[in-house]
Design a protein around this motif. Structure first.
Motif, PDB file in Angstrom:
ATOM      1  N   ALA A 192       0.845  -1.200   0.000  1.00 23.56           N
ATOM      2  CA  ALA A 192       0.000   0.000   0.000  1.00 23.56           C
ATOM      3  C   ALA A 192       0.879   1.249   0.000  1.00 23.56           C
ATOM      4  N   LEU A 193       0.416   2.301  -0.701  1.00 29.43           N
ATOM      5  CA  LEU A 193       1.185   3.536  -0.797  1.00 29.43           C
ATOM      6  C   LEU A 193       1.393   4.166   0.573  1.00 29.43           C
ATOM      7  N   GLN A 194       2.638   4.536   0.837  1.00 31.02           N
ATOM      8  CA  GLN A 194       2.971   5.271   2.049  1.00 31.02           C
ATOM      9  C   GLN A 194       4.075   6.262   1.683  1.00 31.02           C
ATOM     10  N   ALA A 195       3.759   7.552   1.733  1.00 33.73           N
ATOM     11  CA  ALA A 195       4.705   8.590   1.338  1.00 33.73           C
ATOM     12  C   ALA A 195       4.564   9.779   2.276  1.00 33.73           C
ATOM     13  N   ARG A 196       5.602  10.618   2.313  1.00 26.35           N
ATOM     14  CA  ARG A 196       5.595  11.775   3.202  1.00 26.35           C
ATOM     15  C   ARG A 196       6.226  12.961   2.494  1.00 26.35           C
ATOM     16  N   VAL A 197       5.560  14.121   2.570  1.00 30.15           N
ATOM     17  CA  VAL A 197       6.052  15.363   1.975  1.00 30.15           C
ATOM     18  C   VAL A 197       6.999  16.037   2.963  1.00 30.15           C
ATOM     19  N   PHE A 198       8.235  16.340   2.520  1.00 28.82           N
ATOM     20  CA  PHE A 198       9.199  16.967   3.413  1.00 28.82           C
ATOM     21  C   PHE A 198       9.687  18.328   2.924  1.00 28.82           C
ATOM     22  N   LYS A 199       9.198  18.758   1.759  1.00 29.29           N
ATOM     23  CA  LYS A 199       9.603  20.069   1.264  1.00 29.29           C
ATOM     24  C   LYS A 199       8.551  20.577   0.294  1.00 29.29           C
ATOM     25  N   VAL A 200       8.237  21.866   0.370  1.00 24.57           N
ATOM     26  CA  VAL A 200       7.314  22.502  -0.573  1.00 24.57           C
ATOM     27  C   VAL A 200       7.949  23.803  -1.037  1.00 24.57           C
ATOM     28  N   GLU A 201       8.022  23.984  -2.337  1.00 26.32           N
ATOM     29  CA  GLU A 201       8.530  25.229  -2.905  1.00 26.32           C
ATOM     30  C   GLU A 201       7.621  25.649  -4.051  1.00 26.32           C
ATOM     31  N   ARG A 202       7.863  26.833  -4.569  1.00 25.25           N
ATOM     32  CA  ARG A 202       7.050  27.332  -5.676  1.00 25.25           C
ATOM     33  C   ARG A 202       7.892  27.432  -6.934  1.00 25.25           C
ATOM     34  N   ALA A 203       7.321  26.956  -8.047  1.00 20.88           N
ATOM     35  CA  ALA A 203       7.992  27.038  -9.338  1.00 20.88           C
ATOM     36  C   ALA A 203       7.917  28.472  -9.863  1.00 20.88           C
ATOM     37  N   SER A 204       8.555  28.701 -11.007  1.00 24.82           N
ATOM     38  CA  SER A 204       8.619  30.061 -11.557  1.00 24.82           C
ATOM     39  C   SER A 204       7.246  30.637 -11.838  1.00 24.82           C
ATOM     40  N   ALA A 205       6.278  29.787 -12.192  1.00 26.38           N
ATOM     41  CA  ALA A 205       4.923  30.263 -12.479  1.00 26.38           C
ATOM     42  C   ALA A 205       4.071  30.406 -11.225  1.00 26.38           C
ATOM     43  N   GLY A 206       4.627  30.090 -10.055  1.00 26.76           N
ATOM     44  CA  GLY A 206       3.911  30.266  -8.798  1.00 26.76           C
ATOM     45  C   GLY A 206       3.236  29.022  -8.263  1.00 26.76           C
ATOM     46  N   GLN A 207       3.209  27.917  -9.041  1.00 32.03           N
ATOM     47  CA  GLN A 207       2.535  26.711  -8.585  1.00 32.03           C
ATOM     48  C   GLN A 207       3.414  25.951  -7.589  1.00 32.03           C
ATOM     49  N   LYS A 208       2.757  25.206  -6.692  1.00 28.34           N
ATOM     50  CA  LYS A 208       3.479  24.457  -5.673  1.00 28.34           C
ATOM     51  C   LYS A 208       4.158  23.221  -6.274  1.00 28.34           C
ATOM     52  N   VAL A 209       5.356  22.934  -5.770  1.00 26.98           N
ATOM     53  CA  VAL A 209       6.067  21.703  -6.095  1.00 26.98           C
ATOM     54  C   VAL A 209       6.442  21.048  -4.763  1.00 26.98           C
ATOM     55  N   ALA A 210       5.937  19.848  -4.523  1.00 26.00           N
ATOM     56  CA  ALA A 210       6.142  19.158  -3.250  1.00 26.00           C
ATOM     57  C   ALA A 210       7.117  18.003  -3.428  1.00 26.00           C
ATOM     58  N   SER A 211       8.175  17.974  -2.595  1.00 23.86           N
ATOM     59  CA  SER A 211       9.108  16.848  -2.597  1.00 23.86           C
ATOM     60  C   SER A 211       8.634  15.821  -1.579  1.00 23.86           C
ATOM     61  N   ALA A 212       8.579  14.547  -1.984  1.00 24.14           N
ATOM     62  CA  ALA A 212       8.053  13.498  -1.111  1.00 24.14           C
ATOM     63  C   ALA A 212       8.903  12.242  -1.231  1.00 24.14           C
ATOM     64  N   ARG A 213       9.029  11.525  -0.128  1.00 21.42           N
ATOM     65  CA  ARG A 213       9.686  10.209  -0.108  1.00 21.42           C
ATOM     66  C   ARG A 213       8.593   9.152  -0.177  1.00 21.42           C
ATOM     67  N   VAL A 214       8.748   8.223  -1.127  1.00 20.07           N
ATOM     68  CA  VAL A 214       7.830   7.093  -1.236  1.00 20.07           C
ATOM     69  C   VAL A 214       8.416   5.943  -0.419  1.00 20.07           C
ATOM     70  N   PHE A 215       7.819   5.662   0.723  1.00 25.21           N
ATOM     71  CA  PHE A 215       8.326   4.603   1.597  1.00 25.21           C
ATOM     72  C   PHE A 215       7.887   3.220   1.113  1.00 25.21           C
ATOM     73  N   ALA A 216       6.667   3.122   0.609  1.00 23.99           N
ATOM     74  CA  ALA A 216       6.136   1.832   0.167  1.00 23.99           C
ATOM     75  C   ALA A 216       5.100   2.082  -0.924  1.00 23.99           C
ATOM     76  N   GLY A 217       4.837   1.037  -1.742  1.00 28.72           N
ATOM     77  CA  GLY A 217       3.822   1.162  -2.773  1.00 28.72           C
ATOM     78  C   GLY A 217       4.305   1.964  -3.964  1.00 28.72           C
ATOM     79  N   SER A 218       3.368   2.515  -4.701  1.00 26.89           N
ATOM     80  CA  SER A 218       3.686   3.318  -5.875  1.00 26.89           C
ATOM     81  C   SER A 218       2.758   4.530  -5.944  1.00 26.89           C
ATOM     82  N   LEU A 219       3.223   5.560  -6.634  1.00 27.16           N
ATOM     83  CA  LEU A 219       2.495   6.824  -6.741  1.00 27.16           C
ATOM     84  C   LEU A 219       2.447   7.211  -8.213  1.00 27.16           C
TER      85      LEU A 219
END
Length: 632
Positions: free
Chosen positions: A246-273
């Motif tokens: 089963a999918l298990q992931a955690r977001v550890f960083k959020v930044e904004r791209a040049s156009a202003g939209q959010k980009v979230a960095s996440a570690r996938v511990f198990a499963g697939s996304l």
């Protein structure tokens, strides 16, 4: 894998050297020159420090390493927290010249508590003043007695310094491993162990965080790097989860791209996304919801590429999740994934000519750091870990938003705790109720957290109204009777009423704060200030002076240990006086005092409770506030 260390120990330089060894870059950048791969902010390049964690992926033979270069300055401990939450292993960097610092001890203590397998890398062996035997003794005394040197150094402190690795079957290593495994001890005494036996046992004990290999080298010259890479490959555990789970992931960083939209960095511990597939999102605060990433980007060889699916063990950048926050979990939430470090206990007022633009900009920065809270009352305030963060915030506001700002003096953040039990309700249609809704609450103190419960039938109210009530309750608790947050409270929803024709969620959002604050006013609150636990190492001849300084700072010593070389003090000190005490400490200890403060708890403020302006402009005195609520 994470690289962690005190500021200036050489984390980013080590990252550059590892990228060079893996063939990702063709020349090694220098922090002092501001041309490193992972320090991308202008302020990072100017000051030569890491402020935001950076992710880079590369190959070491058959091993894929997702490496996170983390900040070393204590003001950015929140960034370190996010990195630690997704690690399989870590390298703790120590300077051979400066040695074990306060932040080094804090990081090692945290790595040990979280049971993160860790190798130690002693950097800068080519610098004048580099130490070996003395530093190993400091590591054993201040960090861990289970540190095992994996080699010696010749020509220490010169440009020709060389790391010379030991062989595995040796007496010192065997005795260290035998102390921690009775089975290995028996075989060790029988003298029936091979090099492979030593390697297997060392790998087991490193994975179990019982032993920490120590490598020496220089990130600038590359000496010892190959041996460290061999240690990373041999001793640190590899991710073992499967894509079929089963999918298990955690977001550890959020930044904004040049156009202003959010980009979230996440570690996938198990499963697939997968891209464009709905996933369950579990925020740190508030109800869970479903969202769909529009794109999944995989970190690979120093860059990112778009993929249809990410699998267990990988780190990805997700686009299209507009409500995502740092700390959110995706898929199945993991147990015990709470905060590692305490929230910031300091705040400052931020001023600029354009208050509207300033508040919008600070709100966006807070999205990238959930431990930075922004309040807008008579003034705009932002929470901090330390003074260096002011410079970072000012630089970001100027470079990204064109805002020139100034700051007030930093002050501690207090909280409020309920003094008793209180209840209040408003009937729908009552003369003192202007909205087409009815609600009632009972509040009571609890030891930790917000405990929201229902004493009404869940089906007696539309789900959207229940959501509006709970969200408004949690928002209202951000400022109590004196204007401070109430973080620990049980709230029982005791009464609800609505009209199927005329009631909207907005009616509950307007009514809930008034009724809930009335219940809190009946319960009463006590204002508490943050209290730090401290460890203090000082020269023996400065004890009396330091004790006097502690008394003036409202510090309390609970334990004292004296020997010929140093005095070790432990105790508590209010956060409000910690920084002034720390500023005066060098003058009282010949510059040799080492203070390690750690936030532990809150305790009642002596004298008149401090108050801060509420965002709703209501009075702050409890009796006046209760009268105001009754009149309302």
């Amino acid at each position: 894998m994470g690289i962690v260390a005190h500021v200036d120990a050489g984390k980013t330089s080590l990252t550059e050297r590892l990228l060079y060894a893996a063939g990702v870059i063709d020349r090694v950048g220098r922090v002092d020159d501001g041309n490193t791969q992972t320090d991308s902010m202008d302020l990072e390049r100017k000051r030569g420090i890491t402020i935001r964690s950076a992710v880079v992926s590369f190959e070491l033979g058959d091993l894929t390493v997702n490496l996170i270069d983390t900040p070393g300055h204590s003001d950015f401990i929140a960034e370190v927290e996010r990195a630690l939450s997704v690690l399989d292993g870590a390298v703790l960097v120590i300077s051979a010249v400066e040695g074990v610092q306060v932040q080094t001890r804090l990081l090692m203590r945290t790595l040990t508590r979280l049971r993160i397998p860790t190798c130690l890398f002693v950097n800068k062996i080519d610098r004048v003043g580099a130490r070996y035997d003395e530093l190993l003794a400091d590591i054993a005394r201040l960090l861990t007695p289970a540190a095992v040197p994996m080699g010696s150094v010749s020509d220490l402190g010169t440009r020709g310094a060389v790391f010379e690795p030991f062989g595995l079957p040796r007496k010192a290593l065997g005795e260290l491993l035998a102390e921690r495994n009775d089975g290995f001890l028996a075989r060790y005494l029988d003298d029936g162990l091979s090099a492979d036996d030593y390697a297997a046992e060392l790998r087991r004990q490193v994975t179990a965080t019982k032993v920490h290999p120590v490598y020496f080298g220089s990130a600038m010259t590359g000496v010892g790097i190959a041996d460290l890479i061999g240690g990373i490959r041999s001793w640190l555990p590899r991710a073992t989860a499967l894509p079929s789970e089963a999918l298990q992931a955690r977001v550890f960083k959020v930044e904004r791209a040049s156009a202003g939209q959010k980009v979230a960095s996440a570690r996938v511990f198990a499963g697939s996304l997968s891209a464009r597939a709905y996933v369950d999102v579990h925020p740190a605060e508030g109800p869970s919801y479903q969202a769909r990433p529009t794109a999944v980007e995989l970190f690979e060889r120093g860059s990112r590429r778009t993929v249809e699916r990410a699998e267990a063990g990988q780190i990805v950048a997700l686009r299209g999740l507009k409500d995502i926050r740092i700390g959110d979990q995706l898929g199945v939430p993991a147990r015990g994934a709470g905060r590692l470090f305490a929230p910031p206990t300091l705040e400052t007022v931020v001023s600029a000519r354009d208050r509207v633009k300033l508040f919008q900009a600070l709100t966006q920065l807070a999205e990238q750091d959930p431990l930075i809270r922004v309040r807008k009352a008579d003034d705009i305030t932002v929470s901090l870990y330390g003074e260096v963060q002011k410079e970072v915030i000012a630089s970001l506001l100027e470079s990204e938003y064109g805002l020139a700002v100034s700051f007030s003096e930093t002050t501690p953040i207090h909280i409020e705790r309920l003094a008793g039990v209180g209840a209040a309700h408003r009937e729908m249609g009552a003369p003192d109720n202007l909205w087409a809704a009815g609600v009632g609450f009972r509040v009571s103190p609890v030891a930790e957290g917000i405990d929201y419960r229902l004493e009404v039938e869940l089906g007696g109210l539309p789900r959207a109204f229940h959501t509006a009530i709970e969200e408004t309750v949690r928002q209202t608790l951000h400022q109590g009777l004196y204007g401070w947050e109430i973080p620990n409270c049980r709230i029982d929803l005791t009464h609800t009423a609505y009209s199927s024709v005329g009631t909207s969620a907005a009616d509950f959002r307007r009514l809930v704060p008034l009724v809930l604050m009335r219940a809190i006013a009946f319960a009463g609150t006590t204002v508490l200030e943050p209290l730090n636990h401290f460890e203090l190492d000082i020269p023996p001849d400065s004890v009396s002076r330091v004790l006097s300084l502690l008394a003036d700072s409202r510090g309390l010593v609970t334990r004292t240990a004296l020997d010929q070389d140093r005095a070790h003090l432990e105790g508590t000190i209010p956060a409000a006086t910690t920084h002034p005490f720390e500023a005066h400490l060098p003058g009282q200890t010949h510059g040799e005092g080492i203070l390690t403060p750690t936030f532990t708890t809150y305790h009642p403020v002596p004298g008149t409770p401090p108050a801060r302006s509420r965002t709703d402009g209501n009075p702050l005195n409890q009796k006046q506030y209760l009268l105001h609520l009754n009149q309302a």
